[in-house]
Motif scaffolding. Structure first.
Motif, PDB file in Angstrom:
ATOM      1  N   ASP A 270       0.830  -1.209   0.000  1.00  0.00           N
ATOM      2  CA  ASP A 270       0.000   0.000   0.000  1.00  0.00           C
ATOM      3  C   ASP A 270       0.868   1.265   0.000  1.00  0.00           C
ATOM      4  OD1 ASP A 270       0.896  -0.606   2.530  1.00  0.00           O
ATOM      5  OD2 ASP A 270      -1.093  -0.678   3.463  1.00  0.00           O
ATOM      6  N   LEU A 271       2.009   1.230   0.691  1.00  0.00           N
ATOM      7  CA  LEU A 271       2.917   2.381   0.654  1.00  0.00           C
ATOM      8  C   LEU A 271       3.552   2.512  -0.726  1.00  0.00           C
ATOM      9  CD1 LEU A 271       4.414   4.717   1.985  1.00  0.00           C
ATOM     10  CD2 LEU A 271       6.109   3.083   2.824  1.00  0.00           C
ATOM     11  N   PHE A 272       3.882   1.377  -1.330  1.00  0.00           N
ATOM     12  CA  PHE A 272       4.450   1.395  -2.681  1.00  0.00           C
ATOM     13  C   PHE A 272       3.484   2.065  -3.653  1.00  0.00           C
ATOM     14  CE2 PHE A 272       4.739  -0.828  -6.834  1.00  0.00           C
ATOM     15  CZ  PHE A 272       5.988  -0.361  -7.226  1.00  0.00           C
ATOM     16  N   PHE A 273       2.209   1.698  -3.589  1.00  0.00           N
ATOM     17  CA  PHE A 273       1.221   2.305  -4.488  1.00  0.00           C
ATOM     18  C   PHE A 273       1.074   3.800  -4.202  1.00  0.00           C
ATOM     19  CE2 PHE A 273      -1.004  -2.052  -4.807  1.00  0.00           C
ATOM     20  CZ  PHE A 273      -0.260  -2.375  -5.933  1.00  0.00           C
ATOM     21  N   ARG A 274       1.227   4.192  -2.940  1.00  0.00           N
ATOM     22  CA  ARG A 274       1.071   5.600  -2.567  1.00  0.00           C
ATOM     23  C   ARG A 274       2.191   6.455  -3.140  1.00  0.00           C
ATOM     24  NH1 ARG A 274      -2.541   9.211  -1.400  1.00  0.00           N
ATOM     25  NH2 ARG A 274      -3.661   7.526  -0.364  1.00  0.00           N
ATOM     26  N   ILE A 275       3.452   5.989  -3.097  1.00  0.00           N
ATOM     27  CA  ILE A 275       4.568   6.809  -3.570  1.00  0.00           C
ATOM     28  C   ILE A 275       4.849   6.616  -5.053  1.00  0.00           C
ATOM     29  CG2 ILE A 275       5.672   6.876  -1.309  1.00  0.00           C
ATOM     30  CD1 ILE A 275       7.594   4.731  -2.237  1.00  0.00           C
ATOM     31  N   ASN A 276       4.317   5.537  -5.637  1.00  0.00           N
ATOM     32  CA  ASN A 276       4.604   5.222  -7.036  1.00  0.00           C
ATOM     33  C   ASN A 276       3.505   5.749  -7.959  1.00  0.00           C
ATOM     34  OD1 ASN A 276       6.085   4.038  -9.158  1.00  0.00           O
ATOM     35  ND2 ASN A 276       4.817   2.199  -9.084  1.00  0.00           N
ATOM     36  N   VAL A 277       3.128   7.004  -7.756  1.00  0.00           N
ATOM     37  CA  VAL A 277       2.117   7.605  -8.637  1.00  0.00           C
ATOM     38  C   VAL A 277       2.714   7.826 -10.021  1.00  0.00           C
ATOM     39  CG1 VAL A 277       0.559   9.564  -8.965  1.00  0.00           C
ATOM     40  CG2 VAL A 277       1.040   8.725  -6.655  1.00  0.00           C
ATOM     41  N   VAL A 278       3.901   8.430 -10.053  1.00  0.00           N
ATOM     42  CA  VAL A 278       4.670   8.566 -11.295  1.00  0.00           C
ATOM     43  C   VAL A 278       6.080   8.060 -11.004  1.00  0.00           C
ATOM     44  CG1 VAL A 278       5.611  10.146 -13.019  1.00  0.00           C
ATOM     45  CG2 VAL A 278       3.337  10.565 -12.070  1.00  0.00           C
ATOM     46  N   ARG A 279       6.608   7.259 -11.912  1.00  0.00           N
ATOM     47  CA  ARG A 279       7.950   6.722 -11.697  1.00  0.00           C
ATOM     48  C   ARG A 279       8.915   7.292 -12.743  1.00  0.00           C
ATOM     49  NH1 ARG A 279       9.618   0.447 -10.707  1.00  0.00           N
ATOM     50  NH2 ARG A 279       7.491   0.466  -9.895  1.00  0.00           N
ATOM     51  N   VAL A 280      10.073   7.713 -12.244  1.00  0.00           N
ATOM     52  CA  VAL A 280      11.145   8.187 -13.123  1.00  0.00           C
ATOM     53  C   VAL A 280      12.283   7.162 -13.047  1.00  0.00           C
ATOM     54  CG1 VAL A 280      12.811  10.011 -13.613  1.00  0.00           C
ATOM     55  CG2 VAL A 280      10.539  10.596 -12.716  1.00  0.00           C
ATOM     56  N   ASN A 281      12.553   6.500 -14.149  1.00  0.00           N
ATOM     57  CA  ASN A 281      13.636   5.513 -14.201  1.00  0.00           C
ATOM     58  C   ASN A 281      14.877   6.164 -14.811  1.00  0.00           C
ATOM     59  OD1 ASN A 281      12.230   3.149 -13.192  1.00  0.00           O
ATOM     60  ND2 ASN A 281      11.064   3.191 -15.095  1.00  0.00           N
ATOM     61  N   LEU A 282      15.941   6.259 -14.009  1.00  0.00           N
ATOM     62  CA  LEU A 282      17.169   6.894 -14.483  1.00  0.00           C
ATOM     63  C   LEU A 282      18.081   5.858 -15.137  1.00  0.00           C
ATOM     64  CD1 LEU A 282      18.102   9.351 -11.595  1.00  0.00           C
ATOM     65  CD2 LEU A 282      16.850   9.791 -13.688  1.00  0.00           C
ATOM     66  N   PRO A 283      18.540   6.120 -16.343  1.00  0.00           N
ATOM     67  CA  PRO A 283      19.407   5.159 -17.020  1.00  0.00           C
ATOM     68  C   PRO A 283      20.808   5.170 -16.421  1.00  0.00           C
ATOM     69  CG  PRO A 283      19.212   7.140 -18.342  1.00  0.00           C
ATOM     70  CD  PRO A 283      18.281   7.315 -17.167  1.00  0.00           C
ATOM     71  N   PRO A 284      21.462   4.013 -16.325  1.00  0.00           N
ATOM     72  CA  PRO A 284      22.871   4.003 -15.897  1.00  0.00           C
ATOM     73  C   PRO A 284      23.739   4.656 -16.968  1.00  0.00           C
ATOM     74  CG  PRO A 284      22.195   1.810 -16.608  1.00  0.00           C
ATOM     75  CD  PRO A 284      20.959   2.657 -16.603  1.00  0.00           C
ATOM     76  N   LEU A 285      24.898   5.127 -16.570  1.00  0.00           N
ATOM     77  CA  LEU A 285      25.765   5.853 -17.501  1.00  0.00           C
ATOM     78  C   LEU A 285      26.167   4.994 -18.694  1.00  0.00           C
ATOM     79  CD1 LEU A 285      27.198   8.498 -18.063  1.00  0.00           C
ATOM     80  CD2 LEU A 285      29.080   7.744 -16.577  1.00  0.00           C
ATOM     81  N   ARG A 286      26.332   3.689 -18.504  1.00  0.00           N
ATOM     82  CA  ARG A 286      26.750   2.803 -19.599  1.00  0.00           C
ATOM     83  C   ARG A 286      25.705   2.719 -20.709  1.00  0.00           C
ATOM     84  NH1 ARG A 286      25.695  -0.062 -15.123  1.00  0.00           N
ATOM     85  NH2 ARG A 286      23.870  -1.437 -15.134  1.00  0.00           N
ATOM     86  N   GLU A 287      24.458   3.132 -20.398  1.00  0.00           N
ATOM     87  CA  GLU A 287      23.395   3.094 -21.413  1.00  0.00           C
ATOM     88  C   GLU A 287      23.137   4.471 -22.028  1.00  0.00           C
ATOM     89  OE1 GLU A 287      19.941   1.360 -19.660  1.00  0.00           O
ATOM     90  OE2 GLU A 287      20.931  -0.531 -19.146  1.00  0.00           O
ATOM     91  N   ARG A 288      23.960   5.438 -21.673  1.00  0.00           N
ATOM     92  CA  ARG A 288      23.781   6.801 -22.187  1.00  0.00           C
ATOM     93  C   ARG A 288      24.837   7.069 -23.268  1.00  0.00           C
ATOM     94  NH1 ARG A 288      23.442  10.629 -16.962  1.00  0.00           N
ATOM     95  NH2 ARG A 288      23.729  12.144 -18.650  1.00  0.00           N
ATOM     96  N   ASP A 289      24.543   6.619 -24.464  1.00  0.00           N
ATOM     97  CA  ASP A 289      25.510   6.694 -25.570  1.00  0.00           C
ATOM     98  C   ASP A 289      25.990   8.123 -25.795  1.00  0.00           C
ATOM     99  OD1 ASP A 289      25.172   4.020 -25.940  1.00  0.00           O
ATOM    100  OD2 ASP A 289      23.687   4.215 -27.552  1.00  0.00           O
ATOM    101  N   GLY A 290      27.312   8.306 -25.727  1.00  0.00           N
ATOM    102  CA  GLY A 290      27.915   9.593 -26.037  1.00  0.00           C
ATOM    103  C   GLY A 290      28.013  10.552 -24.876  1.00  0.00           C
ATOM    104  N   ASP A 291      27.326  10.251 -23.755  1.00  0.00           N
ATOM    105  CA  ASP A 291      27.298  11.204 -22.639  1.00  0.00           C
ATOM    106  C   ASP A 291      28.561  11.181 -21.786  1.00  0.00           C
ATOM    107  OD1 ASP A 291      24.882  12.214 -23.357  1.00  0.00           O
ATOM    108  OD2 ASP A 291      23.710  11.142 -21.840  1.00  0.00           O
ATOM    109  N   VAL A 292      29.319  10.084 -21.827  1.00  0.00           N
ATOM    110  CA  VAL A 292      30.505   9.985 -20.977  1.00  0.00           C
ATOM    111  C   VAL A 292      31.501  11.088 -21.308  1.00  0.00           C
ATOM    112  CG1 VAL A 292      32.531   8.596 -20.414  1.00  0.00           C
ATOM    113  CG2 VAL A 292      30.279   7.527 -20.500  1.00  0.00           C
ATOM    114  N   VAL A 293      31.797  11.248 -22.595  1.00  0.00           N
ATOM    115  CA  VAL A 293      32.767  12.277 -23.001  1.00  0.00           C
ATOM    116  C   VAL A 293      32.239  13.667 -22.672  1.00  0.00           C
ATOM    117  CG1 VAL A 293      33.923  13.340 -24.977  1.00  0.00           C
ATOM    118  CG2 VAL A 293      33.836  10.851 -24.776  1.00  0.00           C
ATOM    119  N   LEU A 294      30.951  13.889 -22.931  1.00  0.00           N
ATOM    120  CA  LEU A 294      30.336  15.195 -22.638  1.00  0.00           C
ATOM    121  C   LEU A 294      30.456  15.524 -21.152  1.00  0.00           C
ATOM    122  CD1 LEU A 294      28.640  17.355 -24.211  1.00  0.00           C
ATOM    123  CD2 LEU A 294      26.619  16.202 -23.312  1.00  0.00           C
TER     124      LEU A 294
END
Length: 462
Positions: free
Chosen positions: A301-325
């Motif tokens: 019930d707490l999970f449903f309460r806080i999980n109204v909108v979920r933001v999933n952050l990608p790990p750096l290894r999945e962010r093509d080109g962002d490492v150099v930037l």
């Protein structure tokens, strides 16, 4: 925003009526009155007041003694003393004992309102300082969310979509991906930007202190509770309450937090009165809450309460080109902080940074860049200036390939050489690591670290 609550304490009924009428006419205040200090103490112990106005000269319990008693009950309470017989000594004593101000009768309604507002503003500043002491604020700007990959652009878009709403948000992401930075973005871009942002690390507070830290406590609620304390959730009024590492909350506190979020009311430990909690809740975790719910380790019930909108952050290894930037951005930023003129990475260093997996994500990249700036003696960061673990592990992940490039083949051959070289020295010195390190002309600690990397055991060579 709720109306400030004012308690007027004076044995003169005319003064009580005058103050009550002036406050209600010239401002939005909820006013209570009483004729003596004893009743005032009882009211303050049972209810929440923002400010108490008390006459200095009252029978039995005068204003100065009442002031001392009130601050034992609630050190954060604003107390304004009134007197018709002013003296320098009384004024000095009042300020020394913690009165927010000292006002001489008779006073105009405008003068009264001015003193009240100054007292409340002073309390707000003290509360903000209290937050800063509890949680060191980090430098922040929305532009610090840097990246041009499709993965991070989706996060930008979602932040813009939900920032203007007041829904509770759950942020998911590995360690170092920037969960708190996203939470601060949502706060700064939303309607609560003028309110406080109160972060709490749920994994850093001892379990026996969690309820008091979250909801506050009344004087005498438990051993050592010598005065009323405002909880973090109450400090977040009109703002954002950020629950970092929410998966670390014990089950008992999960139930109490759920009730607070459902009713948007809290009750201090040892208290009887419920307090409105006008806050937006943003929670963050690096764990799989869905799995924890299935395993009954996190309340559904707490999970449903806080999980109204979920933001999933990608790990750096999945962010093509962002490492150099990101690396170039932090190179410029940290070079200035370190007062060093370091302007670029070598091409080999950039290759290493791009091929490393970054298990610690952006935070690990920041540390690697800082390390490189510290270690270089010129204006360029080369592979020799990067952490050994980053350089050595950037070639991991597969055997020799006919399509492998120069750097990949070099790193794989280097790893093979290191392992064979270390093993040969250990064999020559019959597992004596100190002698092997001397022969290799490297520190013993470095030798042990390399042994751990290649799973070499000294006992195997004895």
């Amino acid at each position: 925003m709720s109306e400030p609550r004012v308690l007027v304490v004076d044995d003169d009924e005319g003064i009580r009526r005058y103050c009550s009428s002036a406050l209600k006419a010239l401002g939005s205040y909820e006013v209570s009155t009483t004729e003596n200090g004893e009743t005032a103490l009882k009211l303050v112990s049972e209810q929440d007041f923002d400010i108490v106005m008390a006459d200095v000269n009252m029978p039995k319990l005068g204003g100065l003694d009442l002031l001392k008693e009130l601050h034992q009950l609630d050190p954060d309470l604003v107390v304004l003393l009134m007197t018709g017989e002013p003296s320098v000594d009384t004024a000095v004593d009042a300020i020394r004992l913690g009165a927010s101000d000292y006002i001489q009768k008779p006073f105009s309604p405008e003068d009264l309102i001015s003193h009240i507002r100054l007292g409340l503003e002073g309390r707000q500043l003290r509360r903000e300082n209290q937050v800063l002491r509890r949680h060191i604020e980090k430098s922040y700007a929305f532009d610090n969310l840097i990246g041009e990959s499709d993965a991070i652009k989706k996060v930008y878009h979602l932040i813009q979509q939900i920032s203007q709403t007041d829904v509770d948000v759950l942020i998911n992401g590995e360690t170092g991906t920037g969960k708190e930075m996203v939470a601060r973005s949502l706060h700064r871009l939303g309607s609560r930007a003028e309110g406080p942002f109160i972060p709490v690390d749920c994994g850093a507070i001892p379990e026996n202190l969690m309820e008091s830290e979250f909801f506050g406590h009344e004087r005498g609620a438990f051993t050592g509770a010598d005065a009323r304390s405002i909880g973090l959730m109450e400090l977040a009024q009109e703002g954002t309450f950020f629950l970092d590492e929410v998966a670390e909350l014990p089950i008992l506190l999960q139930a109490k937090l759920l009730r607070a979020l459902q009713e948007r009311k809290i009750r201090r430990v040892g208290g009887k009165e419920f307090i409105n909690a006008n806050v937006r809740v943003i929670a963050a975790t690096g764990k799989d809450l869905d799995a924890m719910v299935r395993e009954n380790r996190f309340r559904q019930d707490l999970f449903f309460r806080i999980n109204v909108v979920r933001v999933n952050l990608p790990p750096l290894r999945e962010r093509d080109g962002d490492v150099v930037l990101l690396a170039k951005y932090y190179l410029d930023k940290y070079s200035k902080e370190c007062n060093k003129k370091v302007t670029q990475f070598s091409s080999e260093a950039l290759e290493v940074l791009q091929r490393y997996r970054w298990p610690g994500n952006v935070r690990e990249l920041q540390n690697a860049v800082r390390f490189g700036i510290t270690m270089t003696l010129d204006e360029e960061v080369g592979t020799d200036n990067l952490p050994d673990s980053v350089v050595s592990e950037s070639g991991a992940g597969g055997g020799l390939s006919p399509d492998a490039g120069f750097f990949e083949l070099r790193d794989q051959h280097m790893a093979q050489f290191e392992q064979e070289y270390l093993a040969r020295l250990l064999e020559n010195h019959r597992g004596n690591v100190t002698q092997a390190a001397e022969d290799a002309q490297i520190p013993v600690g470095t030798y042990y670290r390399l042994m751990k990397k290649y799973d070499l055991k000294a006992g195997s060579f004895r």
